[in-house]
Motif scaffolding. Structure first.
Motif, PDB file in Angstrom:
ATOM      1  N   PHE A   1       0.830  -1.196   0.000  1.00  9.18           N
ATOM      2  CA  PHE A   1       0.000   0.000   0.000  1.00  9.18           C
ATOM      3  C   PHE A   1       0.863   1.244   0.000  1.00  9.18           C
ATOM      4  N   ALA A   2       0.215   2.372  -0.254  1.00  7.86           N
ATOM      5  CA  ALA A   2       0.858   3.684  -0.126  1.00  7.86           C
ATOM      6  C   ALA A   2      -0.037   4.519   0.776  1.00  7.86           C
ATOM      7  N   GLU A   3       0.547   5.120   1.780  1.00  5.37           N
ATOM      8  CA  GLU A   3      -0.226   5.949   2.721  1.00  5.37           C
ATOM      9  C   GLU A   3      -1.021   7.032   2.002  1.00  5.37           C
ATOM     10  N   THR A   4      -0.462   7.566   0.933  1.00  2.94           N
ATOM     11  CA  THR A   4      -1.112   8.675   0.231  1.00  2.94           C
ATOM     12  C   THR A   4      -2.168   8.226  -0.775  1.00  2.94           C
ATOM     13  N   CYS A   5      -2.307   6.939  -0.993  1.00  2.00           N
ATOM     14  CA  CYS A   5      -3.295   6.417  -1.942  1.00  2.00           C
ATOM     15  C   CYS A   5      -4.691   6.507  -1.321  1.00  2.00           C
ATOM     16  N   PRO A   6      -5.648   7.121  -2.013  1.00  2.00           N
ATOM     17  CA  PRO A   6      -6.992   7.262  -1.445  1.00  2.00           C
ATOM     18  C   PRO A   6      -7.731   5.939  -1.284  1.00  2.00           C
ATOM     19  N   ASP A   7      -7.289   4.892  -1.955  1.00  2.00           N
ATOM     20  CA  ASP A   7      -7.946   3.591  -1.837  1.00  2.00           C
ATOM     21  C   ASP A   7      -7.432   2.764  -0.658  1.00  2.00           C
ATOM     22  N   THR A   8      -6.336   3.191  -0.062  1.00  2.00           N
ATOM     23  CA  THR A   8      -5.736   2.413   1.026  1.00  2.00           C
ATOM     24  C   THR A   8      -6.616   2.385   2.269  1.00  2.00           C
ATOM     25  N   ALA A   9      -7.078   3.524   2.746  1.00  2.00           N
ATOM     26  CA  ALA A   9      -7.853   3.566   3.997  1.00  2.00           C
ATOM     27  C   ALA A   9      -9.100   2.686   3.936  1.00  2.00           C
ATOM     28  N   PRO A  10      -9.930   2.755   2.879  1.00  2.00           N
ATOM     29  CA  PRO A  10     -11.096   1.871   2.841  1.00  2.00           C
ATOM     30  C   PRO A  10     -10.725   0.385   2.755  1.00  2.00           C
ATOM     31  N   PHE A  11      -9.642   0.069   2.055  1.00  3.05           N
ATOM     32  CA  PHE A  11      -9.187  -1.317   1.931  1.00  3.05           C
ATOM     33  C   PHE A  11      -8.759  -1.837   3.304  1.00  3.05           C
ATOM     34  N   VAL A  12      -7.983  -1.049   4.022  1.00  2.00           N
ATOM     35  CA  VAL A  12      -7.518  -1.428   5.357  1.00  2.00           C
ATOM     36  C   VAL A  12      -8.699  -1.532   6.322  1.00  2.00           C
ATOM     37  N   ALA A  13      -9.658  -0.634   6.210  1.00  2.53           N
ATOM     38  CA  ALA A  13     -10.848  -0.692   7.065  1.00  2.53           C
ATOM     39  C   ALA A  13     -11.612  -1.991   6.841  1.00  2.53           C
ATOM     40  N   GLU A  14     -11.698  -2.431   5.595  1.00  2.00           N
ATOM     41  CA  GLU A  14     -12.388  -3.691   5.298  1.00  2.00           C
ATOM     42  C   GLU A  14     -11.613  -4.882   5.853  1.00  2.00           C
ATOM     43  N   LEU A  15     -10.296  -4.859   5.748  1.00  2.00           N
ATOM     44  CA  LEU A  15      -9.485  -5.913   6.354  1.00  2.00           C
ATOM     45  C   LEU A  15      -9.709  -5.961   7.861  1.00  2.00           C
ATOM     46  N   LYS A  16      -9.754  -4.802   8.475  1.00  2.00           N
ATOM     47  CA  LYS A  16      -9.979  -4.728   9.922  1.00  2.00           C
ATOM     48  C   LYS A  16     -11.369  -5.255  10.274  1.00  2.00           C
ATOM     49  N   ARG A  17     -12.376  -4.856   9.488  1.00  4.75           N
ATOM     50  CA  ARG A  17     -13.750  -5.301   9.739  1.00  4.75           C
ATOM     51  C   ARG A  17     -13.844  -6.823   9.661  1.00  4.75           C
ATOM     52  N   LEU A  18     -13.102  -7.409   8.732  1.00  4.88           N
ATOM     53  CA  LEU A  18     -13.118  -8.856   8.551  1.00  4.88           C
ATOM     54  C   LEU A  18     -12.137  -9.576   9.480  1.00  4.88           C
ATOM     55  N   ASN A  19     -11.437  -8.806  10.311  1.00  2.00           N
ATOM     56  CA  ASN A  19     -10.475  -9.344  11.271  1.00  2.00           C
ATOM     57  C   ASN A  19      -9.357 -10.135  10.574  1.00  2.00           C
ATOM     58  N   ILE A  20      -8.834  -9.575   9.479  1.00  2.00           N
ATOM     59  CA  ILE A  20      -7.768 -10.208   8.717  1.00  2.00           C
ATOM     60  C   ILE A  20      -6.429  -9.611   9.140  1.00  2.00           C
ATOM     61  N   GLU A  21      -5.546 -10.456   9.627  1.00  2.00           N
ATOM     62  CA  GLU A  21      -4.192 -10.017   9.958  1.00  2.00           C
ATOM     63  C   GLU A  21      -3.356 -10.040   8.693  1.00  2.00           C
ATOM     64  N   TYR A  22      -2.436  -9.086   8.576  1.00  2.00           N
ATOM     65  CA  TYR A  22      -1.592  -8.992   7.386  1.00  2.00           C
ATOM     66  C   TYR A  22      -0.276  -8.339   7.740  1.00  2.00           C
ATOM     67  N   GLU A  23       0.702  -8.547   6.871  1.00  2.00           N
ATOM     68  CA  GLU A  23       1.993  -7.866   6.974  1.00  2.00           C
ATOM     69  C   GLU A  23       1.905  -6.605   6.131  1.00  2.00           C
ATOM     70  N   PRO A  24       2.067  -5.431   6.724  1.00  2.00           N
ATOM     71  CA  PRO A  24       2.012  -4.204   5.937  1.00  2.00           C
ATOM     72  C   PRO A  24       3.351  -3.895   5.260  1.00  2.00           C
ATOM     73  N   VAL A  25       3.273  -3.517   3.977  1.00  2.00           N
ATOM     74  CA  VAL A  25       4.463  -3.089   3.246  1.00  2.00           C
ATOM     75  C   VAL A  25       4.122  -1.769   2.559  1.00  2.00           C
ATOM     76  N   GLU A  26       4.583  -0.684   3.141  1.00  5.45           N
ATOM     77  CA  GLU A  26       4.343   0.651   2.582  1.00  5.45           C
ATOM     78  C   GLU A  26       5.370   0.874   1.486  1.00  5.45           C
ATOM     79  N   VAL A  27       4.916   0.940   0.250  1.00  2.16           N
ATOM     80  CA  VAL A  27       5.830   0.916  -0.890  1.00  2.16           C
ATOM     81  C   VAL A  27       6.587   2.216  -1.116  1.00  2.16           C
ATOM     82  N   LEU A  28       6.114   3.315  -0.570  1.00  2.00           N
ATOM     83  CA  LEU A  28       6.805   4.587  -0.774  1.00  2.00           C
ATOM     84  C   LEU A  28       7.778   4.928   0.345  1.00  2.00           C
TER      85      LEU A  28
END
Length: 88
Positions: free
Chosen positions: A8-35
C-alpha cells in the motif's frame, strides 16, 4: 509467508477503505508501505510486473495499490472481493 502481505501507499486514497475492510473482517496482514523505502517499492514492482492481475490497472495508468498478496500467491486488488474471500 504466514500472513497475507498488504502492499500500500499511505497517500493512496484507496488504502484507507481497503484497510478498514481488512480490519472489519479481522484479517491479519503484513504491511508493506511501498513509498517508505526503495526495497519495499522494488518488492511491489516485482509482484506487479510478473502478475497478470495487474494488467488492467497498468493499462489504465494505475499503480495497482493497495494489493493484498495471499499465501497461495493470488492477489486481491478490489476491496469488494475481500468479503467474498474472508467472510466467515
Amino acid at each position: 509467508m504466514n500472513k497475507p502481505i498488504l502492499f500500500f501507499a499511505e497517500t493512496c486514497p484507496d488504502t484507507a477503505p481497503f484497510v478498514a475492510e481488512l480490519k472489519r473482517l479481522n484479517i491479519e496482514y503484513e504491511p508493506v508501505e511501498v513509498l517508505s523505502s526503495l526495497a519495499n517499492f522494488k518488492q511491489f514492482l516485482r509482484l506487479r510486473d510478473n502478475n497478470a492481475v495487474f494488467d488492467d490497472a497498468k493499462a489504465n495508468g494505475y499503480a495497482g495499490l493497495p494489493a493484498l498478496l495471499l499465501e497461495n500467491g493470488d492477489v486481491v486488488l478490489e476491496k469488494e472481493k475481500l468479503s467474498e474471500l474472508f467472510a466467515k
